[in-house]
Design a protein around this motif. Sequence first.
Motif, short mmCIF file in Angstrom:
data_model
loop_
_atom_site.label_atom_id
_atom_site.label_comp_id
_atom_site.label_asym_id
_atom_site.label_seq_id
_atom_site.Cartn_x
_atom_site.Cartn_y
_atom_site.Cartn_z
N MET A 93 -3.71 12.39 -60.54
CA MET A 93 -3.80 13.77 -60.10
C MET A 93 -2.93 13.97 -58.87
N PRO A 94 -2.01 14.91 -58.87
CA PRO A 94 -1.16 15.10 -57.70
C PRO A 94 -1.97 15.57 -56.51
N GLN A 95 -1.68 15.01 -55.34
CA GLN A 95 -2.36 15.40 -54.12
C GLN A 95 -1.32 15.71 -53.05
N PRO A 96 -1.54 16.69 -52.21
CA PRO A 96 -0.63 16.99 -51.11
C PRO A 96 -0.84 15.98 -49.99
N THR A 97 -0.33 14.79 -50.14
CA THR A 97 -0.59 13.74 -49.17
C THR A 97 0.64 12.88 -49.02
N LEU A 98 0.56 11.81 -48.23
CA LEU A 98 1.68 10.93 -47.98
C LEU A 98 2.10 10.21 -49.24
N ARG A 99 3.36 9.79 -49.29
CA ARG A 99 3.81 8.97 -50.41
C ARG A 99 3.01 7.68 -50.44
N THR A 100 2.84 7.12 -51.63
CA THR A 100 1.93 5.99 -51.82
C THR A 100 2.24 4.81 -50.91
N GLY A 101 3.52 4.45 -50.74
CA GLY A 101 3.84 3.28 -49.93
C GLY A 101 3.42 3.46 -48.48
N LEU A 127 -8.69 13.80 -64.48
CA LEU A 127 -9.71 12.78 -64.26
C LEU A 127 -10.23 12.19 -65.57
N GLY A 128 -9.79 12.71 -66.69
CA GLY A 128 -10.27 12.21 -67.97
C GLY A 128 -11.72 12.60 -68.24
N LEU A 129 -12.04 13.88 -68.00
CA LEU A 129 -13.38 14.40 -68.25
C LEU A 129 -13.29 15.40 -69.41
N PRO A 130 -13.27 14.92 -70.64
CA PRO A 130 -12.96 15.78 -71.78
C PRO A 130 -14.01 16.83 -72.10
N SER A 131 -15.23 16.61 -71.66
CA SER A 131 -16.31 17.54 -72.00
C SER A 131 -16.61 18.53 -70.89
N THR A 132 -15.86 18.48 -69.81
CA THR A 132 -16.13 19.34 -68.65
C THR A 132 -15.23 20.56 -68.68
N TRP A 146 -17.33 12.02 -62.50
CA TRP A 146 -16.86 12.99 -61.52
C TRP A 146 -17.36 12.62 -60.12
N ALA A 147 -18.65 12.30 -59.99
CA ALA A 147 -19.22 11.97 -58.69
C ALA A 147 -18.51 10.77 -58.07
N ARG A 148 -18.22 9.77 -58.90
CA ARG A 148 -17.53 8.58 -58.42
C ARG A 148 -16.08 8.91 -58.01
N LEU A 187 -14.87 11.77 -57.06
CA LEU A 187 -14.89 12.61 -55.86
C LEU A 187 -15.06 11.75 -54.61
N ALA A 188 -15.92 10.73 -54.70
CA ALA A 188 -16.24 9.90 -53.54
C ALA A 188 -15.12 8.92 -53.19
N THR A 189 -14.22 8.65 -54.12
CA THR A 189 -13.22 7.61 -53.90
C THR A 189 -11.80 8.16 -53.76
N GLY A 190 -11.69 9.42 -53.41
CA GLY A 190 -10.39 9.98 -53.06
C GLY A 190 -9.52 10.42 -54.21
N ARG A 191 -10.08 10.51 -55.41
CA ARG A 191 -9.26 10.91 -56.56
C ARG A 191 -9.27 12.41 -56.82
#
Length: 479
Positions: A1-9, A230-235, A288-290, A292-296
């Motif tokens: 998922m694209p995030q407005p944040t620093l480049r990965t490295g 996030l791969g949540l097909p039923s949401t 989803w809860a997991r 959300l808690a882990t920065g994804r």
Amino acid sequence: MPQPTLRTGRRRALLAAALALFPWLPSRLDARTGDPVVPARSVAVSPARLASAVDSLARAAVAETGGGVSVAIVLGDSVILARGYGVADAGAGVAAGPETVYRAGSIAKQFTAAALLRLAEAGRLSLDDPLSKHLPDFPLRGRAVTLRQLLSHTSGLRGYTSAPEFRRAEREDVPREWMLSLLGRRGFEFAPGEAWSYSNTGYYLLALVVERASGMAYAEYVRAELARPLGLPSTADCGDAVVSVDPSRRAAGYTFAEGRLREADPISPAATLGAGSLCASAPDLARWARALATGRVVGLDAYREMTTEGRLSDGTRLGYGLGQFVGTLDGVRRVQHGGTMNGFQAQLAYYPEAGLAIAVLANHDAARPEPLERAIARLALGAREPPARDLPLPHRDAARYTGVYDMGGRRLRITEAREGLRMELDGELPFTLRYRGEDAFAIPLPMETLWVRFRVVDGAARSFVLEQRGVLSPARRIG
């Protein structure tokens, strides 16, 4: 998922440095993405015993209320249990399964809150923006309301689902203009920021802010920016025609009337936009809860903001962050939200220190998924509910709690009686408060126990929080 944040490295290097300085942060980084990995401890029982216990608890719950229940447990990034019990659709003879899709009610508020925080991270809005900046035509009667206050239920805007006119919105897809007129007429319970009162009005308006700031319909935003990556097909938003779910997987909602199970009254998803308009399966919500808690979904700083308990200006603790209730279960930190909808009940909880997520969805309006989730969590975490013991309350101590309190615009009186303290709200039958020590009282009911926890300053209670099914309602002393 694209995030407005620093480049990965660069992000990986900064996070690694932070981990060396602050050991309380997640202990390692994902080698592929550079994201923090929150460690998950093992459950306290074997998978077989856990599954057997969940079977027993869920079947007992279904036997009590009828209908169906689906349960999912995620530990770390693995779904360790997903099962269904009872019936998803009695008319069609379809059993509830692990992937059955239910209406999730107010769990949708987590998604709306996350959308606002993502847009804030992208610089498209600020949580401290006035609502008038994004919805200039909404009548605020000269008062300034911020997006943050809407997220935390401290805006003072009166809820709309209790209005008589809401019955029309439940039955048909009324125009947005009609809904906004209803919301605008409801007015304020209190001045913004002065109290806390759970309000669906705020989240309906926030969904419109998401649309204005993103340029996408709310349903499209949930599908394209949250569920699909996030791969949540039923949401999906329950009214999203683009998302097709096999009818055999959709749960029908039920109520118990005249001695039998019957279908509950329908409710239009448009009537609960952003506040309760999502449908999902139990595994999707636990994942989803997991995530959300882990920065994804949002950055860790934003998630910390979502799950930090708010306070009023007088210090009253809210037990609520931004779209999340915040508390503990037997000393274990717990982030959770429930959902109630015509014919549906839902509960989603996450235990950060354990990396444990539990989702319980039910299609009966008398179901009680929150106590079922707590029982499963205690088993998984190896926690035991402390024994209940009523303690004596001397007169000199009782006096510190008695008085008149305001709970979201409703007057509540606490008095001393022979059996202890009594609580009476707006002329309803009084409850007896059983003292449990440390300024905490229990209200034992046939199906559950309510808790009242006072905040005492200089020998007198200034406020308290009432907890029912994991929902916290604060009250402040006014007399």
